[in-house]
Design a protein around this motif. Structure first.
Motif, PDB file in Angstrom:
ATOM      1  N   PRO A   1       0.597 -12.868  -1.720  1.00 61.41           N
ATOM      2  CA  PRO A   1       0.274 -11.863  -0.686  1.00 61.41           C
ATOM      3  C   PRO A   1       0.462 -10.446  -1.207  1.00 61.41           C
ATOM      4  O   PRO A   1       1.041 -10.211  -2.270  1.00 61.41           O
ATOM      5  CB  PRO A   1       1.289 -12.170   0.414  1.00 61.41           C
ATOM      6  CG  PRO A   1       2.467 -12.719  -0.321  1.00 61.41           C
ATOM      7  CD  PRO A   1       1.910 -13.493  -1.485  1.00 61.41           C
ATOM      8  N   GLU A   2      -0.043  -9.513  -0.442  1.00 59.85           N
ATOM      9  CA  GLU A   2       0.193  -8.101  -0.741  1.00 59.85           C
ATOM     10  C   GLU A   2       1.629  -7.747  -0.338  1.00 59.85           C
ATOM     11  O   GLU A   2       2.119  -8.170   0.701  1.00 59.85           O
ATOM     12  CB  GLU A   2      -0.805  -7.245   0.033  1.00 59.85           C
ATOM     13  CG  GLU A   2      -0.635  -5.763  -0.173  1.00 59.85           C
ATOM     14  CD  GLU A   2      -1.589  -4.961   0.696  1.00 59.85           C
ATOM     15  OE1 GLU A   2      -1.111  -4.290   1.644  1.00 59.85           O
ATOM     16  OE2 GLU A   2      -2.811  -5.023   0.444  1.00 59.85           O
ATOM     17  N   VAL A   3       2.297  -6.985  -1.177  1.00 60.56           N
ATOM     18  CA  VAL A   3       3.685  -6.589  -0.915  1.00 60.56           C
ATOM     19  C   VAL A   3       3.755  -5.070  -0.851  1.00 60.56           C
ATOM     20  O   VAL A   3       3.184  -4.381  -1.707  1.00 60.56           O
ATOM     21  CB  VAL A   3       4.632  -7.116  -2.013  1.00 60.56           C
ATOM     22  CG1 VAL A   3       6.076  -6.812  -1.652  1.00 60.56           C
ATOM     23  CG2 VAL A   3       4.439  -8.606  -2.236  1.00 60.56           C
ATOM     24  N   ARG A   4       4.448  -4.564   0.153  1.00 62.05           N
ATOM     25  CA  ARG A   4       4.620  -3.122   0.294  1.00 62.05           C
ATOM     26  C   ARG A   4       6.108  -2.770   0.281  1.00 62.05           C
ATOM     27  O   ARG A   4       6.889  -3.350   1.022  1.00 62.05           O
ATOM     28  CB  ARG A   4       3.986  -2.615   1.594  1.00 62.05           C
ATOM     29  CG  ARG A   4       2.478  -2.748   1.624  1.00 62.05           C
ATOM     30  CD  ARG A   4       1.884  -2.038   2.816  1.00 62.05           C
ATOM     31  NE  ARG A   4       0.438  -2.129   2.825  1.00 62.05           N
ATOM     32  CZ  ARG A   4      -0.363  -1.417   3.620  1.00 62.05           C
ATOM     33  NH1 ARG A   4       0.179  -0.559   4.476  1.00 62.05           N
ATOM     34  NH2 ARG A   4      -1.660  -1.573   3.569  1.00 62.05           N
ATOM     35  N   PHE A   5       6.456  -1.825  -0.574  1.00 59.11           N
ATOM     36  CA  PHE A   5       7.816  -1.314  -0.626  1.00 59.11           C
ATOM     37  C   PHE A   5       7.808   0.107  -0.087  1.00 59.11           C
ATOM     38  O   PHE A   5       7.026   0.951  -0.527  1.00 59.11           O
ATOM     39  CB  PHE A   5       8.351  -1.317  -2.057  1.00 59.11           C
ATOM     40  CG  PHE A   5       8.440  -2.691  -2.659  1.00 59.11           C
ATOM     41  CD1 PHE A   5       9.498  -3.523  -2.364  1.00 59.11           C
ATOM     42  CD2 PHE A   5       7.454  -3.156  -3.509  1.00 59.11           C
ATOM     43  CE1 PHE A   5       9.588  -4.792  -2.906  1.00 59.11           C
ATOM     44  CE2 PHE A   5       7.532  -4.419  -4.062  1.00 59.11           C
ATOM     45  CZ  PHE A   5       8.596  -5.240  -3.757  1.00 59.11           C
ATOM     46  N   LEU A   6       8.668   0.367   0.876  1.00 57.16           N
ATOM     47  CA  LEU A   6       8.753   1.671   1.503  1.00 57.16           C
ATOM     48  C   LEU A   6       9.982   2.395   0.962  1.00 57.16           C
ATOM     49  O   LEU A   6      11.118   2.020   1.264  1.00 57.16           O
ATOM     50  CB  LEU A   6       8.841   1.533   3.029  1.00 57.16           C
ATOM     51  CG  LEU A   6       7.536   1.227   3.775  1.00 57.16           C
ATOM     52  CD1 LEU A   6       6.948  -0.113   3.365  1.00 57.16           C
ATOM     53  CD2 LEU A   6       7.753   1.258   5.284  1.00 57.16           C
ATOM     54  N   ILE A   7       9.752   3.403   0.144  1.00 60.00           N
ATOM     55  CA  ILE A   7      10.838   4.152  -0.492  1.00 60.00           C
ATOM     56  C   ILE A   7      11.053   5.457   0.267  1.00 60.00           C
ATOM     57  O   ILE A   7      10.146   6.280   0.368  1.00 60.00           O
ATOM     58  CB  ILE A   7      10.509   4.468  -1.966  1.00 60.00           C
ATOM     59  CG1 ILE A   7      10.020   3.214  -2.698  1.00 60.00           C
ATOM     60  CG2 ILE A   7      11.717   5.078  -2.655  1.00 60.00           C
ATOM     61  CD1 ILE A   7      11.035   2.126  -2.806  1.00 60.00           C
ATOM     62  N   PRO A   8      12.237   5.670   0.861  1.00 59.29           N
ATOM     63  CA  PRO A   8      12.494   6.957   1.541  1.00 59.29           C
ATOM     64  C   PRO A   8      12.276   8.119   0.574  1.00 59.29           C
ATOM     65  O   PRO A   8      12.615   8.036  -0.618  1.00 59.29           O
ATOM     66  CB  PRO A   8      13.963   6.840   1.961  1.00 59.29           C
ATOM     67  CG  PRO A   8      14.203   5.366   2.074  1.00 59.29           C
ATOM     68  CD  PRO A   8      13.381   4.751   0.982  1.00 59.29           C
ATOM     69  N   TYR A   9      11.719   9.199   1.073  1.00 53.82           N
ATOM     70  CA  TYR A   9      11.375  10.328   0.199  1.00 53.82           C
ATOM     71  C   TYR A   9      12.597  10.916  -0.492  1.00 53.82           C
ATOM     72  O   TYR A   9      12.478  11.518  -1.565  1.00 53.82           O
ATOM     73  CB  TYR A   9      10.638  11.404   1.005  1.00 53.82           C
ATOM     74  CG  TYR A   9       9.199  11.046   1.283  1.00 53.82           C
ATOM     75  CD1 TYR A   9       8.334  10.707   0.247  1.00 53.82           C
ATOM     76  CD2 TYR A   9       8.703  11.038   2.573  1.00 53.82           C
ATOM     77  CE1 TYR A   9       7.021  10.379   0.490  1.00 53.82           C
ATOM     78  CE2 TYR A   9       7.381  10.703   2.831  1.00 53.82           C
ATOM     79  CZ  TYR A   9       6.541  10.370   1.785  1.00 53.82           C
ATOM     80  OH  TYR A   9       5.226  10.039   2.035  1.00 53.82           O
TER      81      TYR A   9
END
Length: 410
Positions: A50-58
């Motif tokens: 699957p597609e994986v998304r990582f959300l990195i705080p700015y």
């Protein structure tokens, strides 16, 4: 004689009413457009990634010196708001709240130019197919997107046809300790979503987890997932599906309407960094007004219909901590093969047109068949009467004597 005619007419009327009623029932059942679902569970040897998304705080996606220099007044004010310290060199008490308050101040041009490169976060991937790095061969790619609160790293692995890449379950089990792929994320704090294409943001039920590295500790996340495919039927069937990408339609609507009314990108979307480079996002905190609510509801109305062909993934994740040298803290991810079966759900007409036509034809064939038999009997009687009459005339002309008439039907 009159009673006989009335009786025959009554029978014909009754039969006609029954025929019409049966036809009505068939038509009514067909026009309900009911749907039945057939579920098939299977264990495929080829597992789709699957597609994986990582959300990195700015706060952790930039060099803090750059942020502090260019956005000094805003940066310091937000730091004091969410931390007792005078600066943001250390960890903030609530980094998520900080980045939501600060991220909308960044134009996409700064995010694209000054955020850390992808290689700083993920520089190598190991997988079960071979010893080659799929990032180097191009089978897997990591792209950066931006949202109002996070730098979004999108990991997607595609084959030559542009479809999600599949890896061998057998090879993963035999040669790689059940790992499909694994890598290290060099980030102090991150949010992770494992998403499936097409879901509208409003109902995104993908795995959403939070991880943070502590000094001298290294989190290790083992992720098992199964694929669930569903095929629906378009109108007029009750599933009322539509051939479109719900997520894309929803996010494009949010951005287009937001740009038209406010000149800013919607805080509820993630956009590629090569578009709208000079624009900012709306603030998720300052956007609680009637205009934002109206935009959201208008766009939500566009994605009420489900997709005709959709894929979703169910996930299970376990996390454990390992000791590591100070300064080498990273988050390890292992995508693993699971023994749970995938599923295929297919919607099929409960009363398809083919069956409707067959049953309707049989119905009319039955009733019209009876009528044809009656007509044939009437014709036969007429022919017999004509033949009898001609035979009588011929005999009488020859013998000049009356002749008893012979009946064809007894």
């Amino acid at each position: 004689m009159e009673r006989r005619k009335i009786f025959v007419a009554s029978i014909r009327t009754f039969c006609l009413v029954i025929c019409i009623f049966q036809f009505y029932l068939l038509t009514r059942n067909y026009l309900r457009f009911d749907v039945r679902k057939e579920v098939t569970n299977y264990i495929a040897n080829e597992i789709e990634i699957p597609e994986v998304r990582f959300l990195i705080p700015y706060q952790f996606a930039f060099d803090l010196n750059f942020l502090r220099t260019k956005y000094k007044s805003s940066f310091d004010a937000i730091c004091r708001k969410f931390s007792d310290k005078d600066d943001c060199d250390g960890y903030l008490t609530n980094s998520v709240l900080f980045t939501k308050s600060f991220g909308h101040l960044l134009p996409l041009s700064d995010i694209a130019e000054h955020s850390y490169p992808v290689e700083r976060f993920i520089n190598k991937i190991h997988w079960s197919e071979s010893s080659e790095d799929p990032l180097e061969t191009g089978k897997c790619e990591i792209t950066k997107k931006a949202s109002a609160s996070y730098l979004v790293l999108v990991l997607h692995c595609l084959d030559s046809s542009g479809l999600p890449l599949k890896v061998s379950r057998s090879r993963a089990v035999v040669f790689n300790s059940n790992y499909l792929l694994n890598f290290r994320l060099n980030a102090t704090v991150m949010l992770m979503k494992l998403v499936y294409p097409g879901k509208a943001l409003v109902e995104d039920s993908s795995l959403h987890t939070f991880a943070i590295t502590n000094k001298g500790k290294q989190p290790s996340c083992a992720i098992r997932f199964t694929k669930h495919t569903e095929n629906l039927l378009p109108p007029p069937y009750k599933t009322m599906c539509k051939n479109y990408d719900r997520r894309q339609v929803f996010e494009e609507c949010l951005n287009n309407k937001s740009l038209t009314r406010t000149g800013l990108l919607s805080f509820a979307t993630a956009v590629p960094l090569d578009k709208h480079t000079k624009l900012h996002f709306n603030s998720p905190y300052l956007n609680q007004n009637s205009s934002a609510l109206e935009i959201y509801e208008d766009c939500l109305a566009l994605v009420t219909q489900p997709m005709c062909n959709s894929v979703r993934y169910s996930f299970q994740m376990s996390t454990n901590l390992q000791d590591t040298a100070s300064g080498n803290e990273q988050i390890k991810f292992h995508f693993m093969a699971t023994s749970e079966p995938d599923s295929l759900t297919e919607s099929k007409p409960d009363f398809p047109m083919f069956d409707y036509l067959i049953l309707t034809g049989s119905l009319f064939a039955t009733w019209f068949g009876i009528s044809i038999m009656g007509q044939l009997i009437s014709v036969s009687k007429l022919l017999c009467l004509t033949f009898d009459q001609r035979s009588t005339i011929d005999v009488e002309s020859l013998n000049k004597e009356p002749v008893t008439r012979t009946r064809c039907w007894t």
